[in-house]
Each structure stands twice: as C-alpha cells, then as structure tokens.
Design an enzyme around this catalytic site. Sequence first.
Site, short mmCIF file in Angstrom:
data_model
loop_
_atom_site.label_atom_id
_atom_site.label_comp_id
_atom_site.label_asym_id
_atom_site.label_seq_id
_atom_site.Cartn_x
_atom_site.Cartn_y
_atom_site.Cartn_z
NE ARG A 128 -71.51 -0.17 18.47
CZ ARG A 128 -70.37 0.46 18.21
NH1 ARG A 128 -70.09 0.84 17.00
NH2 ARG A 128 -69.52 0.71 19.18
NE ARG A 134 -68.10 -3.60 19.17
CZ ARG A 134 -67.58 -2.47 18.75
NH1 ARG A 134 -67.85 -2.05 17.52
NH2 ARG A 134 -66.78 -1.76 19.52
NE ARG A 146 -65.58 0.60 23.54
CZ ARG A 146 -66.68 0.37 22.84
NH1 ARG A 146 -67.69 -0.29 23.39
NH2 ARG A 146 -66.79 0.78 21.60
P1 B4P Z 1 -69.64 4.08 15.49
O1 B4P Z 1 -69.35 5.44 15.94
O2 B4P Z 1 -69.60 3.78 14.08
O3 B4P Z 1 -68.62 3.22 16.36
P2 B4P Z 1 -67.06 3.42 16.25
O4 B4P Z 1 -66.69 4.71 16.91
O5 B4P Z 1 -66.65 3.22 14.83
O6 B4P Z 1 -66.44 2.19 16.97
P3 B4P Z 1 -65.78 2.04 18.38
O7 B4P Z 1 -64.76 3.09 18.65
O8 B4P Z 1 -66.86 1.87 19.35
O9 B4P Z 1 -65.09 0.65 18.22
P4 B4P Z 1 -63.85 0.14 17.35
O10 B4P Z 1 -64.36 -0.93 16.52
O11 B4P Z 1 -63.07 1.21 16.67
O12 B4P Z 1 -71.07 3.59 15.93
C1 B4P Z 1 -71.67 3.87 17.14
C2 B4P Z 1 -73.18 3.68 17.06
O13 B4P Z 1 -73.77 4.97 16.87
C3 B4P Z 1 -73.70 2.81 15.92
O14 B4P Z 1 -74.64 1.92 16.44
C4 B4P Z 1 -74.36 3.78 14.96
O15 B4P Z 1 -75.51 3.24 14.34
C5 B4P Z 1 -74.76 4.93 15.85
N1 B4P Z 1 -74.70 6.22 15.14
C6 B4P Z 1 -73.77 6.61 14.25
N2 B4P Z 1 -74.03 7.86 13.80
C7 B4P Z 1 -75.15 8.28 14.46
C8 B4P Z 1 -75.91 9.49 14.45
N3 B4P Z 1 -75.59 10.53 13.67
N4 B4P Z 1 -76.98 9.59 15.26
C9 B4P Z 1 -77.34 8.55 16.05
N5 B4P Z 1 -76.67 7.36 16.11
C10 B4P Z 1 -75.58 7.23 15.32
O16 B4P Z 1 -62.89 -0.43 18.51
C11 B4P Z 1 -63.30 -1.47 19.40
C12 B4P Z 1 -62.14 -1.85 20.32
O17 B4P Z 1 -61.06 -2.42 19.54
C13 B4P Z 1 -61.47 -0.71 21.10
O18 B4P Z 1 -62.15 -0.42 22.30
C14 B4P Z 1 -60.06 -1.30 21.34
O19 B4P Z 1 -60.05 -2.22 22.42
C15 B4P Z 1 -59.77 -2.07 20.07
N6 B4P Z 1 -59.05 -1.25 19.08
C16 B4P Z 1 -59.52 -0.84 17.87
N7 B4P Z 1 -58.60 -0.11 17.21
C17 B4P Z 1 -57.51 -0.05 18.05
C18 B4P Z 1 -56.23 0.60 17.95
N8 B4P Z 1 -55.90 1.33 16.88
N9 B4P Z 1 -55.36 0.47 18.99
C19 B4P Z 1 -55.68 -0.25 20.07
N10 B4P Z 1 -56.86 -0.88 20.23
C20 B4P Z 1 -57.78 -0.78 19.22
#
Ligand code: B4P
Length: 191
Positions: A128, A134, A146
């Site tokens: 990604r 990002r 993380r």
């Molecule tokens: P996703 O899996 O969709 O990523 P995510 O977990 O939703 O997001 P993440 O935890 O990284 O970040 P967030 O925005 O919540 O995607 C991963 C990748 O995998 C994609 O490219 C996708 O295409 C691929 N993929 C998905 N399914 C697949 C499959 N079956 N096979 C192969 N590939 C696949 O948070 C970002 C930051 O914001 C955090 O680190 C933190 O600093 C802050 N933050 C957010 N929420 C917070 C909270 N509640 N409290 C404190 N800090 C917070």
Amino acid sequence: MFNLILFGPPGSGKGTQSEKLIDKYGLLHLSTGDLLRKEIANQTKLGLEAKSFMDKGQLVPDAVVIGMINSALEANPAAKGFLFDGFPRTVAQAEALDNLLASKNSGISIVLALEVDQEELVKRIQIRGQSSGRSDDSDPNVIRARLVEYENKTAPVAGHYAGVGKVVYVKGVGTIDEIFQSLCRQIDSRK
Ligand code: B4P
C-alpha cells in the site's frame, strides 16, 4: 441500532472490508484513521498534533479521537447504525464509546476481529505504501512501531468485549470477497 466494530491489526483489511459492509448494511462508516488524515490534509490544529504521533507509528491521544467520535455521533442522530473502523484502539477508548452509546440507549452489537499473521500484515502495508502516499506505510521502523502499539494497547480491547461475549474472530487471509462473505455470515446470524 446495529453498531459494529471492525477490529484487527494495521493492514488486516478493516478499511477494505468496511467499504463493502457499509454498502450492504447501510451503516455509517466512522474510521478514525480517515478522520485524522482529513484533519491533516486541512492542516487543522488537531491534524498537526495528530500527525506528530502518526508519523512515528504511535497512537494519537485518547482525548483527541474520543472527541472526534463524539462529534460524529452527534452529527448523525438519524443513523441506523455505525461501523467503527480503527476505533476503539485502547481500553479507555472502548469504555468511552460504551458510555457514549449508552447515553443514546444503544451499545455495541458485535465486534468482528480480523486475524492476519504479522508477515502478511507487513507485506500488505508495504505494498500500500507504494501508492498511498502515507508516510506511515513506507518506513519499516514506523510499520514495526504500529504493530508494537497494536500488541500493547489495542489487542486488550478484544478482551474488553470478549468479557461480554461480543467478539467473533474471522480469518482475514484469503480473497477480499471470501473474507467479506465470512463477515456477512457472522452479521446475518446476529441481526
Ligand atoms: P487495511 O487493512 O484496510 O488498513 P487498515 O487496517 O484499515 O488501516 P491501518 O490500521 O493501517 O490505519 P488507520 O487508518 O486505521 O488495508 C491494508 C492493505 O491491505 C490495503 O492496501 C488493502 O488493499 C490490502 N488488503 C486488504 N485486504 C486484503 C486481502 N484480503 N488480501 C490482500 N491484501 C489485502 O490508522 C492510521 C494511524 O492513525 C494509526 O497508526 C494511528 O496513529 C492513528 N489512529 C487511527 N485511529 C486511532 C485511534 N482510534 N486512536 C489512536 N490513534 C488512531
């Protein structure tokens, strides 16, 4: 109201599956990651503060994200249910969410926890990172940080909801559609 938490480590597919689930079930998507990135893009005070944590792979302080979720709940009184994606990420956030929902005579219906091994997580985040722009997806040290934050602060959230019988584990490895079908089966059996 049907309120769902999609839970799992960074890169487990929460964002990907959320998009499909909100379409199918008509839920309102609340992703704290997306909300924080919007604040950063708009260069708000909150965004600048959040960025300093996110760039290091650390969680943003609880008060900041709880405030954002509170505002989002207040702004959508007619929603038939919410999908929480990336929230709660600490036990304190989970307790705050329980209280906010209780004040609206509601609560969490189910926590779907995606299970993906660490090697696959790192691979997905790095892939990604090649297109997302990002900064937290590109640096291997930040990705590791993380995952450590997840183990230390976020994994215990599953225990919080397991205590009240709300957690269902779903295999998060396979095609996006296979995982989506597994999630839907769990939701449909509880609606
Ligand atoms: P996703 O899996 O969709 O990523 P995510 O977990 O939703 O997001 P993440 O935890 O990284 O970040 P967030 O925005 O919540 O995607 C991963 C990748 O995998 C994609 O490219 C996708 O295409 C691929 N993929 C998905 N399914 C697949 C499959 N079956 N096979 C192969 N590939 C696949 O948070 C970002 C930051 O914001 C955090 O680190 C933190 O600093 C802050 N933050 C957010 N929420 C917070 C909270 N509640 N409290 C404190 N800090 C917070």
